[in-house]
Design an enzyme around this catalytic site. Structure first.
Site, PDB file in Angstrom:
ATOM      1  N   GLU A   1     -27.941   7.538 -13.373  1.00  0.00           N
ATOM      2  CA  GLU A   1     -27.572   8.318 -14.566  1.00  0.00           C
ATOM      3  C   GLU A   1     -26.152   8.017 -15.027  1.00  0.00           C
ATOM      4  O   GLU A   1     -25.240   7.872 -14.216  1.00  0.00           O
ATOM      5  CB  GLU A   1     -27.687   9.825 -14.268  1.00  0.00           C
ATOM      6  CG  GLU A   1     -27.309  10.725 -15.455  1.00  0.00           C
ATOM      7  CD  GLU A   1     -27.512  12.207 -15.180  1.00  0.00           C
ATOM      8  OE1 GLU A   1     -27.539  12.606 -14.000  1.00  0.00           O
ATOM      9  OE2 GLU A   1     -27.645  12.975 -16.162  1.00  0.00           O
TER      10      GLU A   1
ATOM     11  N   HIS B   1     -27.755  20.939 -20.675  1.00  0.00           N
ATOM     12  CA  HIS B   1     -28.957  20.543 -21.423  1.00  0.00           C
ATOM     13  C   HIS B   1     -28.892  21.205 -22.789  1.00  0.00           C
ATOM     14  O   HIS B   1     -29.239  22.372 -22.948  1.00  0.00           O
ATOM     15  CB  HIS B   1     -30.229  20.925 -20.661  1.00  0.00           C
ATOM     16  CG  HIS B   1     -30.371  20.136 -19.394  1.00  0.00           C
ATOM     17  ND1 HIS B   1     -30.066  20.647 -18.156  1.00  0.00           N
ATOM     18  CD2 HIS B   1     -30.748  18.854 -19.170  1.00  0.00           C
ATOM     19  CE1 HIS B   1     -30.259  19.709 -17.234  1.00  0.00           C
ATOM     20  NE2 HIS B   1     -30.671  18.615 -17.820  1.00  0.00           N
TER      21      HIS B   1
ATOM     22  N   ASP C   1     -21.924  13.732 -16.441  1.00  0.00           N
ATOM     23  CA  ASP C   1     -23.081  13.950 -15.565  1.00  0.00           C
ATOM     24  C   ASP C   1     -23.534  12.558 -15.122  1.00  0.00           C
ATOM     25  O   ASP C   1     -23.854  11.716 -15.965  1.00  0.00           O
ATOM     26  CB  ASP C   1     -24.152  14.677 -16.402  1.00  0.00           C
ATOM     27  CG  ASP C   1     -25.434  14.976 -15.661  1.00  0.00           C
ATOM     28  OD1 ASP C   1     -25.529  14.706 -14.453  1.00  0.00           O
ATOM     29  OD2 ASP C   1     -26.377  15.486 -16.328  1.00  0.00           O
TER      30      ASP C   1
END
Ligand code: MN
Ligand code: MN
Length: 303
Positions: free
Chosen positions: A285, A166, A98
């Site tokens: 990120e 998540h 990610d």
């Protein structure tokens, strides 16, 4: 040994794909392109490299912080002056990378964008096994505030698990109480978001929802809906998807059928997230696996 070696290999492979694609995204001028073309192009680059998309590419512009993906036939176009965040995910057998980059097409936002990158770099320098997540949040907040900006307090990094983006643990973007310590048996994503000092430093849900995920496998007694749910499970597992990914198979009825699955709570819809004061947001990120001597940054790529 840290994480099972096979899992680590898959995380690293997925990360190589995602990192390469992110750097291609960073180097291009997207002005005049529609978000539809950007999403489709980026997703194609991921698939071409032998990985699957872990979620629909997010193309979030200016005050939109996250969770915007193109609708089918989306005509929203990147303009000169815009700040574009591209958040992309690749997976190999469910092991996810990610990663995100912000591209500024307006000089006046360059420092904001650089600050998100600096906060990520600082965080990465701390992400060894055993580091407290609260200390990472504190460092991110310090970098962002000392540059004169504000962190987004209600967005955070997260642990990852197989087919789960998540996975329960959060790595905050601000100093906070408690929390956990990074484990070398897990993968994590760290994602500082920052905005201007007159921003609220929070995001709120927009009405628009264009990212979805299957949340249970119960039958609806509607054949078309049940076959769509099966298609989603077979192709995306419980990972997020977009309506764009269903229209080839289900044609013009795809939206109606998807809405039905949402109404039956078989599918969850995620809201677009926007900065509460409407200020421009930047993000950076990486995905990493903590090790004793520092993080193995799976999405690292030479610029
Ligand atoms: Mn992301
Ligand atoms: Mn993430």
């Amino acid at each position: 040994m840290s994480i099972y070696i096979m899992e680590q290999d898959s995380y690293v492979q997925a990360g190589k794909v995602a990192g390469e694609v992110r750097e291609m995204v960073r180097s291009r001028d997207w002005t005049g392109k529609t978000v539809y073309d950007i999403c489709e192009w980026v997703e194609d680059q991921i698939r071409t490299r032998g990985a699957k998309c872990a979620f629909p590419v997010n193309t979030s512009i200016n005050e939109i912080a996250a969770h915007y993906t193109a609708e089918p036939d989306d005509t929203l176009t990147v303009k000169s002056g815009d700040v574009l965040k591209v958040d992309l995910g690749a997976h190999i057998d469910g092991y996810i990378a990610d990663t995100a980059v912000t591209i500024s097409f307006n000089d006046k936002h360059d420092t904001l964008v650089q600050t998100a990158e600096l906060a990520l770099q600082k965080a990465m320098s701390l992400c060894s096994a055993g580091t407290k997540a609260s200390n990472i949040g504190k460092a991110i907040e310090r970098v962002i505030k000392s540059a004169g900006f504000k962190p987004i307090a209600n967005l955070s990094g997260h642990s990852l698990d197989r087919y789960t983006i998540h996975a329960g643990k959060t790595i905050p973007n601000i100093w906070s109480f408690g929390g956990f310590s990074l484990s070398e048996e897990s993968a994590y994503a760290c994602e500082p978001f920052c905005t201007y000092s007159d921003g609220g430093g929070f995001v709120r849900n927009e009405k628009t929802k264009n990212i979805f995920a299957l949340v249970n496998r119960k039958r609806t007694k509607n054949d078309e809906a049940d076959s769509m749910a099966q298609y989603i499970w077979d192709n995306f597992n419980s990972l997020p998807f977009a309506l764009r990914w269903l229209t080839k198979e289900f044609g013009d009825n795809a939206r109606q059928t998807l809405d039905f699955l949402v109404s039956k709570k078989v599918v969850k819809a995620y809201a677009v997230l926007v900065e509460v004061h409407g200020k421009v947001v930047a993000q950076a990120e990486h995905t990493f696996i903590p090790q004793t001597d520092g993080p193995l940054i799976t999405t690292y790529a030479n610029k």
